[in-house]
Design an enzyme around this catalytic site. Structure first.
Site, PDB file in Angstrom:
ATOM      1  N   HIS A 187      -6.539 -65.135  18.664  1.00  0.00           N
ATOM      2  CA  HIS A 187      -6.020 -64.208  19.698  1.00  0.00           C
ATOM      3  C   HIS A 187      -6.225 -62.695  19.212  1.00  0.00           C
ATOM      4  O   HIS A 187      -6.269 -62.337  18.188  1.00  0.00           O
ATOM      5  CB  HIS A 187      -4.446 -64.070  19.861  1.00  0.00           C
ATOM      6  CG  HIS A 187      -3.819 -63.130  20.986  1.00  0.00           C
ATOM      7  ND1 HIS A 187      -4.484 -63.028  22.166  1.00  0.00           N
ATOM      8  CD2 HIS A 187      -2.603 -62.767  21.143  1.00  0.00           C
ATOM      9  CE1 HIS A 187      -3.928 -62.305  22.913  1.00  0.00           C
ATOM     10  NE2 HIS A 187      -2.629 -62.404  22.452  1.00  0.00           N
ATOM     11  N   CYS A 242      -8.686 -61.700  25.968  1.00  0.00           N
ATOM     12  CA  CYS A 242      -8.005 -60.751  25.103  1.00  0.00           C
ATOM     13  C   CYS A 242      -8.921 -60.186  23.991  1.00  0.00           C
ATOM     14  O   CYS A 242      -8.457 -58.708  23.856  1.00  0.00           O
ATOM     15  CB  CYS A 242      -6.880 -61.979  24.189  1.00  0.00           C
ATOM     16  SG  CYS A 242      -7.810 -63.195  23.336  1.00  0.00           S
ATOM     17  N   GLN A 285      -4.090 -59.700  30.989  1.00  0.00           N
ATOM     18  CA  GLN A 285      -5.629 -60.223  31.153  1.00  0.00           C
ATOM     19  C   GLN A 285      -5.496 -61.570  32.084  1.00  0.00           C
ATOM     20  O   GLN A 285      -6.515 -62.036  32.299  1.00  0.00           O
ATOM     21  CB  GLN A 285      -5.855 -60.812  29.700  1.00  0.00           C
ATOM     22  CG  GLN A 285      -5.098 -61.854  29.218  1.00  0.00           C
ATOM     23  CD  GLN A 285      -5.189 -62.527  27.861  1.00  0.00           C
ATOM     24  OE1 GLN A 285      -4.968 -61.779  26.991  1.00  0.00           O
ATOM     25  NE2 GLN A 285      -5.922 -63.573  27.618  1.00  0.00           N
TER      26      GLN A 285
END
Ligand SMILES: CCC[C@@H](/C=C/S(=O)(=O)c1ccccc1)NC(=O)[C@H](Cc1ccccc1)NC(=O)N1CCC(N2CCOCC2)CC1
Length: 216
Positions: free
Chosen positions: A163, A25, A19
């Site tokens: 995340h 993410c 990324q």
């Protein structure tokens, strides 16, 4: 269900991506899930690499490089009219203007599902349907060098997820059950880009926001 299963062995997982310096993410977690659904549950059975940049630029329910949620991204993809391939809408790693092209859409979604927080039911769902998009607290991932990660709750809050990643399989090493998690920090991070994390006690909140798109 088998004691171990790994969708990488069954043509449902694209190579590990990176990324870069962008908080996208959530978009990689989303494309990873849809790539698996398309390869496993569509008539075409083809493994396609799908566009995260389309989500960063065009998914206005989320916040591009400043974060997002797979559950919101599935909805945005349905409203946009589908998702393009990585090649047609390439990753830039920064927020940019939307360049969505309906004629280049290769996958359309029919919906989305929330998956049980019970890790045995999660494993059964994964075996039957494919990789699962999850939220996780990434504290321990920043120091991960390999092996089966099982940080104390004290260091890895089960409630502050920060995340988005993708569970692609599960296994057991000796007596220790683990999940196989695809990350989006490049293949030099972790175990060839993957995170092996303890399965069975909600480690780092990995069982609390499990979702998948549906493709037909
Ligand atoms: C700044 C965004 C960081 C980014 C991931 C970046 S990262 O680089 O992978 C990383 C993560 C952890 C440590 C170090 C590096 N995180 C996200 O996008 C995470 C991913 C996630 C969290 C929980 C469940 C599933 C997925 N999501 C988020 O950061 N957000 C979720 C949506 C939220 N919106 C606020 C306004 O109201 C609508 C919702 C904005 C923040």
């Amino acid at each position: 269900i088998p004691d171990a299963w790994d969708w990488r062995d069954h043509g449902a997982v694209t190579p590990v991506k990176n990324q870069g310096m962008c908080g996208s993410c959530w978009a990689f977690s989303t494309t990873g899930n849809i790539e698996g659904q398309w390869a496993i549950n569509s008539a075409s059975r083809k493994l396609l690499s799908l566009s995260e940049q389309e989500l960063v630029d065009c998914d206005k329910e989320d916040e591009g490089c400043n974060g997002g949620l797979p559950s919101q991204a599935y909805d945005a993809i349905m409203k946009l009219g589908g998702i393009e391939t990585e090649n047609d809408y390439t990753y830039e790693g920064k927020d940019d203007k939307c360049k969505f092209n309906q004629s280049e859409v290769v996958v359309k979604l029919t919906g989305a599902v929330n998956i049980s927080q019970d890790e045995n039911e999660m494993a059964a769902w994964l075996y039957k349907n494919g990789p699962i998009s999850i939220g996780i607290n990434a504290f321990a991932m920043q120091f991960y060098m390999g092996g089966i990660s099982h940080p104390w709750k004290l260091f890895c809050s089960h409630t502050s997820l920060d995340h988005g990643v993708l569970i692609v399989g599960y296994g057991k090493k000796g007596n220790e059950p683990y999940w196989i998690v695809k990350n989006s920090w490049g293949e030099h991070w972790g175990v060839k880009g993957y995170y092996l994390v303890y399965r069975g006690d909600g480690t780092c909140g990995l069982n609390t926001m499990c979702t998948s798109a549906t493709v037909n």
